[in-house]
Design a protein around this motif. Structure first.
Motif, mmCIF file in Angstrom:
data_model
loop_
_atom_site.group_PDB
_atom_site.id
_atom_site.type_symbol
_atom_site.label_atom_id
_atom_site.label_comp_id
_atom_site.label_asym_id
_atom_site.label_seq_id
_atom_site.Cartn_x
_atom_site.Cartn_y
_atom_site.Cartn_z
ATOM 1 N N TYR A 4 0.808 -1.216 0.000
ATOM 2 C CA TYR A 4 0.000 0.000 0.000
ATOM 3 C C TYR A 4 0.844 1.270 0.000
ATOM 4 O O TYR A 4 0.299 2.360 0.143
ATOM 5 C CB TYR A 4 -0.934 0.003 1.215
ATOM 6 C CG TYR A 4 -1.988 -1.084 1.153
ATOM 7 C CD1 TYR A 4 -3.167 -0.894 0.462
ATOM 8 C CD2 TYR A 4 -1.786 -2.312 1.786
ATOM 9 C CE1 TYR A 4 -4.127 -1.900 0.387
ATOM 10 C CE2 TYR A 4 -2.737 -3.324 1.725
ATOM 11 C CZ TYR A 4 -3.910 -3.105 1.017
ATOM 12 O OH TYR A 4 -4.856 -4.106 0.949
ATOM 13 N N ARG A 5 2.143 1.122 -0.142
ATOM 14 C CA ARG A 5 3.063 2.274 -0.141
ATOM 15 C C ARG A 5 2.856 3.131 1.108
ATOM 16 O O ARG A 5 2.825 4.363 1.027
ATOM 17 C CB ARG A 5 2.865 3.127 -1.396
ATOM 18 C CG ARG A 5 2.889 2.359 -2.711
ATOM 19 C CD ARG A 5 4.303 2.037 -3.158
ATOM 20 N NE ARG A 5 4.309 1.359 -4.429
ATOM 21 C CZ ARG A 5 4.385 1.969 -5.615
ATOM 22 N NH1 ARG A 5 4.419 3.292 -5.680
ATOM 23 N NH2 ARG A 5 4.415 1.260 -6.732
ATOM 24 N N LEU A 6 2.705 2.482 2.258
ATOM 25 C CA LEU A 6 2.463 3.223 3.489
ATOM 26 C C LEU A 6 3.724 3.953 3.934
ATOM 27 O O LEU A 6 4.791 3.361 4.062
ATOM 28 C CB LEU A 6 2.003 2.268 4.599
ATOM 29 C CG LEU A 6 1.776 2.891 5.983
ATOM 30 C CD1 LEU A 6 0.653 3.926 5.943
ATOM 31 C CD2 LEU A 6 1.485 1.811 7.018
ATOM 32 N N PHE B 185 -0.467 6.904 2.006
ATOM 33 C CA PHE B 185 -0.417 5.612 1.332
ATOM 34 C C PHE B 185 -0.985 5.775 -0.065
ATOM 35 O O PHE B 185 -1.684 6.733 -0.369
ATOM 36 C CB PHE B 185 -1.151 4.520 2.130
ATOM 37 C CG PHE B 185 -2.644 4.730 2.252
ATOM 38 C CD1 PHE B 185 -3.520 4.225 1.305
ATOM 39 C CD2 PHE B 185 -3.169 5.426 3.326
ATOM 40 C CE1 PHE B 185 -4.885 4.408 1.422
ATOM 41 C CE2 PHE B 185 -4.530 5.616 3.455
ATOM 42 C CZ PHE B 185 -5.394 5.108 2.498
ATOM 43 N N GLU C 128 0.867 -5.122 4.531
ATOM 44 C CA GLU C 128 2.084 -5.022 3.724
ATOM 45 C C GLU C 128 3.094 -6.097 4.118
ATOM 46 O O GLU C 128 3.908 -6.515 3.287
ATOM 47 C CB GLU C 128 2.709 -3.638 3.905
ATOM 48 C CG GLU C 128 1.986 -2.538 3.156
ATOM 49 C CD GLU C 128 2.778 -1.245 3.115
ATOM 50 O OE1 GLU C 128 2.607 -0.475 2.172
ATOM 51 O OE2 GLU C 128 3.591 -1.011 4.047
#
Length: 362
Positions: free
Chosen positions: A79-81, A98, A135
């Motif tokens: 989620y590209r957190l 995110f 993730e």
């Protein structure tokens, strides 16, 4: 999605709910038995928008004679957190972002983590932990406890009836082949107590429990919380609530109200000790508590840690309080990922301690 610094006012929901009660003990007992639903920063429509963004629709489990349970399942993927935290005396200094619309790599599914929030909170307060764990490969279930969020109303159980709800949801997901083993419960405060009760009631199905800041005794927890409110511990709003309570709530009335609240629920709150389910569970238990917690004092966790449970490991974080500890995703994510992996592998150590690195803020 991003968010500026959040003011730490979540505690005030329960404070005002109690303070709003007239001096009559009956009203106070009712408010102890069923606190008003809180207004959390990411709840309601914002939570639904968050779930839509991550592709996890709100689901419900309807049961005859029991409250409907609202939950969401976050699937493992990237989620590209980006999560950051800084200390601040008056705020939760978190910033996050995110990208749910970016190409997402799906990691191997390592297990299932069911998240359980605190009193007057809701599942939205654990959405970022849900993303972080997803993730790392865990199918994450966000559950609104009964009387909270989008779930239905029913008699509170101070962890007992809520535990039955948890196990009903796990059975529902298992029947749908949506549970990846092992199953871990991750609870905060009231949710941590619920997690321990649920693990004790389902010895074969739950492998581990992460319990952040559980109370040791239900009656003492309510009593201590109201006493701290009466002391006006905090800012101007806390002092105002304390002033009101000192003039309207005699000490004996609080004990009587707790007894009446328990009677209305069919529970003896003063006999409801968290050490009982802790001793009964066969799951690995990781107990985390902030030494500066003034809502559930650290003595509560130290008492639980002395129970002699050979599957329990206790970690005390010296600079954290009741609200900052669950917000330390920046610090706790990596060691919890390693702890979960070791529980899943069933290492020779069986139930490992938490290998906590130095605090990055230090």
């Amino acid at each position: 999605m991003s968010n500026p610094l959040l003011r730490r006012t979540a505690w005030l929901t329960l404070a005002l709910a109690i303070a709003a009660a007239p001096a009559a003990g009956r009203d106070l007992a009712e408010r102890i038995a069923r606190p008003e639903r809180g207004d959390t920063p990411f709840g309601g429509a914002k939570y639904l928008a968050f779930l839509d963004q991550v592709g996890s629709p709100l689901e419900t489990l309807a049961r005859s004679g029991e409250p409907t349970l609202a939950f969401a399942v976050i699937e493992p993927r990237d989620y590209r957190l980006d999560y950051r935290y800084r200390r601040s005396p008056d705020e939760l200094g978190m910033r996050f972002a995110f990208r749910a619309d970016a190409p997402r790599r799906a990691p191997p599914v390592r297990g299932t983590v069911l998240m359980l929030h605190g009193l007057t909170m809701d599942a939205s307060t654990q959405g970022l932990w849900g993303l972080a764990l997803a993730e790392d490969g865990y199918r994450t279930v966000l559950l609104d406890l009964r009387n909270h969020g989008f779930s239905g109303d029913g008699p509170a159980g101070f962890g007992t009836r809520e535990a039955a709800d948890v196990n009903a949801l796990l059975a529902h997901l298992r029947a749908q082949h949506r549970l990846a083993e092992p199953v871990i419960l991750f609870g905060t405060s009231y949710g941590a107590v619920t997690a321990l009760h649920a693990a004790a009631a389902d010895p074969a199905g739950i492998a581990g429990v992460v319990a952040m800041e559980p109370f040791a005794n239900a009656g003492d927890s309510v009593r201590g919380y109201v006493q701290r409110l009466k002391a006006g511990d905090g800012g101007w709003s806390a002092r105002a609530v304390g002033w009101w309570l000192r003039r309207t709530l005699p000490p004996a009335e609080l004990d009587a109200a707790i007894a009446r609240a328990g009677a209305s629920l069919g529970l003896d709150l003063d006999a409801l000790d968290t050490a009982t389910p802790l001793a009964a569970t066969q799951a690995c238990v990781l107990l985390l508590h902030g030494a500066r917690d003034r809502l559930v004092p650290v003595a509560s966790a130290r008492a639980l840690a002395r129970t002699g449970h050979d599957r329990l490991h206790y970690a005390e974080l010296p600079d954290e309080n009741h609200y900052s500890l669950p917000a330390r995703i920046d610090w706790l994510r990596a060691p919890l990922r390693d702890w979960l992996a070791r529980v899943a592998r069933k290492d020779a150590a069986d139930c490992p301690p938490l290998a906590l690195p130095p605090d990055p803020l230090d």
